[in-house]
Design a protein around this motif. Sequence first.
Motif, PDB file in Angstrom:
ATOM      1  N   MET A   1       0.743  -1.112   0.112  1.00  0.00           N
ATOM      2  CA  MET A   1       0.048  -0.014   0.081  1.00  0.00           C
ATOM      3  C   MET A   1       0.882   1.002  -0.004  1.00  0.00           C
ATOM      4  N   ALA A   2       0.769   2.084  -0.668  1.00  0.00           N
ATOM      5  CA  ALA A   2       1.758   3.359  -1.020  1.00  0.00           C
ATOM      6  C   ALA A   2       1.041   4.453   0.022  1.00  0.00           C
ATOM      7  N   LEU A   3       1.883   4.948   0.585  1.00  0.00           N
ATOM      8  CA  LEU A   3       1.575   6.014   1.593  1.00  0.00           C
ATOM      9  C   LEU A   3       1.228   7.315   0.633  1.00  0.00           C
ATOM     10  N   ASP A   4       0.329   8.210   0.761  1.00  0.00           N
ATOM     11  CA  ASP A   4       0.147   9.501   0.308  1.00  0.00           C
ATOM     12  C   ASP A   4       0.322  10.578   1.478  1.00  0.00           C
ATOM     13  N   ILE A   5       1.494  11.307   1.110  1.00  0.00           N
ATOM     14  CA  ILE A   5       1.585  12.080   2.155  1.00  0.00           C
ATOM     15  C   ILE A   5       1.430  13.538   1.440  1.00  0.00           C
ATOM     16  N   ASP A   6       0.515  14.308   2.027  1.00  0.00           N
ATOM     17  CA  ASP A   6       0.193  15.645   1.291  1.00  0.00           C
ATOM     18  C   ASP A   6       0.864  16.672   2.120  1.00  0.00           C
ATOM     19  N   LEU A   7       2.033  17.209   1.507  1.00  0.00           N
ATOM     20  CA  LEU A   7       2.794  18.422   2.170  1.00  0.00           C
ATOM     21  C   LEU A   7       1.863  19.637   2.462  1.00  0.00           C
ATOM     22  N   ASP A   8       1.067  19.859   1.072  1.00  0.00           N
ATOM     23  CA  ASP A   8       0.436  21.239   1.371  1.00  0.00           C
ATOM     24  C   ASP A   8      -0.482  21.060   2.521  1.00  0.00           C
ATOM     25  N   ALA A   9      -0.958  20.153   2.726  1.00  0.00           N
ATOM     26  CA  ALA A   9      -2.122  19.965   3.698  1.00  0.00           C
ATOM     27  C   ALA A   9      -1.262  20.289   5.189  1.00  0.00           C
ATOM     28  N   ILE A  10      -0.094  19.295   5.172  1.00  0.00           N
ATOM     29  CA  ILE A  10       0.780  19.426   6.476  1.00  0.00           C
ATOM     30  C   ILE A  10       1.172  20.931   6.648  1.00  0.00           C
ATOM     31  N   LEU A  11       1.740  21.492   5.714  1.00  0.00           N
ATOM     32  CA  LEU A  11       2.439  22.968   5.999  1.00  0.00           C
ATOM     33  C   LEU A  11       1.097  23.714   6.188  1.00  0.00           C
TER      34      LEU A  11
END
Length: 117
Positions: A1-11
């Motif tokens: 399963m690929a982990l989708d990291i949303d840096l825009d949302a984190i920042l």
Amino acid sequence: MALDIDLDAILAKREEVTGSKDRFTFTFAGQTWSAIDPIVADDDWKDELAECESDPDVAEHYLGTEQYEQFLAAGGRAGYLVLAVRQFMEEATAETDAGPTRSSRSSARRQKRSKRR
């Protein structure tokens, strides 16, 4: 399963919570100070940090010249800023480690072991 990291949302969340995407605050002498977050600082800032030769140079780099002078005038020392950065990094790491995707089984195991001793 690929982990989708949303840096825009984190920042965006970070900016909402702290007021900045790339700084953290700490309190000293009843005042709030703002320092660069070394994790998300830009590459030029990190290159300049590597060139700092002393704790005062490092502290001034984190705070900026004007704020560092005010920090010193308030009784601060370069070492105090080093403590603030260290504490920030520990808390940021702990927050990441305690994220919802990390199993808490290992900490439960540690607690059981410490009770047996």
